[in-house]
Scaffold this active site. Structure first.
Site, PDB file in Angstrom:
ATOM      1  N   ASP A  81      -6.162  -8.763 -42.091  1.00 18.20           N
ATOM      2  CA  ASP A  81      -7.054  -7.694 -41.632  1.00 18.20           C
ATOM      3  C   ASP A  81      -6.169  -6.838 -42.141  1.00 18.20           C
ATOM      4  OD1 ASP A  81      -8.483  -9.320 -40.244  1.00 18.20           O
ATOM      5  OD2 ASP A  81      -8.316  -9.227 -38.054  1.00 18.20           O
ATOM      6  N   TYR A  99       1.958 -16.853 -36.809  1.00 13.50           N
ATOM      7  CA  TYR A  99       1.712 -14.918 -36.580  1.00 13.50           C
ATOM      8  C   TYR A  99       2.672 -14.082 -35.722  1.00 13.50           C
ATOM      9  CZ  TYR A  99      -1.822 -14.510 -39.050  1.00 13.50           C
ATOM     10  OH  TYR A  99      -3.026 -14.823 -40.292  1.00 13.50           O
TER      11      TYR A  99
END
Length: 252
Positions: free
Chosen positions: A54, A113
């Site tokens: 994002d 992540y």
């Protein structure tokens, strides 16, 4: 002449970008990489990433692929040239040839992540950390994180109205660890992630840490499969894609 496929291993600081994917209203990592490749190869070249980070999200390791028709490329030269052409906040580690049907996105077996939070104000890492002002119960947050292993449908942590056909993911690792006196890191690994999923999970776990949700509440949020029931997404600036894994047989 045969068509070859190549993987690019790269890193980027996402602060000034509108995410990985090409956007009509802002510059993206994908766009910068495609422009650099087009300059070097002297023709428009499509680049496919392992995922879509994002806006504002970083990557210490992202993988992407591109095709080239012609004599096999000198991969070291490609990496060197791309680094000269790319902005300072995007760096190529290496380029390697893979089998013609290898796919950066669909062949990835795991993605990892990390999300960083800090309890102090520090000017030099502010764009890579989410500052927390109130105490958190990390033991409870880790108890809640463990419940993620018992589920596969993560609709509650998915961005609404996307083109994704399934919200099924297999989570392999999810844990908060303390990096130093002021910094905690949430590491999560899965076979795939939904749009906004990690930030939504982190935001909801922070509600557990603040005592606003119990571990059982967290479990029920997953079961309800409703994004509106989960917490607010944590800011993107503290999130890093740190690894993408592939089966060895796709490499040449």
């Amino acid at each position: 002449m045969s068509v070859q496929r190549y993987f690019i291993y790269l890193a980027y600081d996402g602060t000034h970008y509108h995410g990985w994917q090409i956007q009509p209203n802002g510059i993206s990592i994908q766009e910068c990489l495609m422009k650099a490749l087009a300059t070097f190869l002297r023709k428009d070249t499509e680049v496919i990433g392992a995922g879509r980070t994002d806006a504002g999200v970083h990557a210490s390791l992202m993988v992407a692929h591109f095709d080239y028709e012609g004599e096999p490329l000198d991969v070291d030269k490609v990496a060197e040239k791309l680094n000269r052409l790319l902005p300072q906040d995007i760096s190529v580690y290496k380029v390697c040839r893979v089998k013609p049907d290898a796919h950066a996105r669909f062949d990835a077996t795991a993605r990892t992540y990390k999300y960083y939070i800090t309890t102090v104000k520090f000017p030099f890492n502010r764009q890579y950390r989410y500052r927390i002002h109130n105490p958190l119960d990390f033991q409870k947050m880790n108890e809640a994180a463990l419940t993620l292993f018992h589920y596969s449908d993560f609709t509650s942590f998915s961005k609404l109205h996307t083109d994704v056909k399934t919200n099924i993911c297999k989570i392999m690792h999810a844990e908060w660890t303390q990096e130093d006196e002021y910094t905690w890191v949430f590491t999560i690994q899965a076979d795939r992630f939904l749009r906004n999923m990690v930030r939504a999970i982190v935001g909801t776990l922070l509600e557990v840490g603040r005592g606003k949700l119990s571990v059982d509440d967290f479990r029920k949020i997953i079961e309800q499969q409703n994004r509106c029931k989960a917490g607010t997404s944590a800011p993107g600036n503290a999130l890093f894609l740190v690894n993408v894994e592939y089966p060895q047989e796709i490499f040449e």
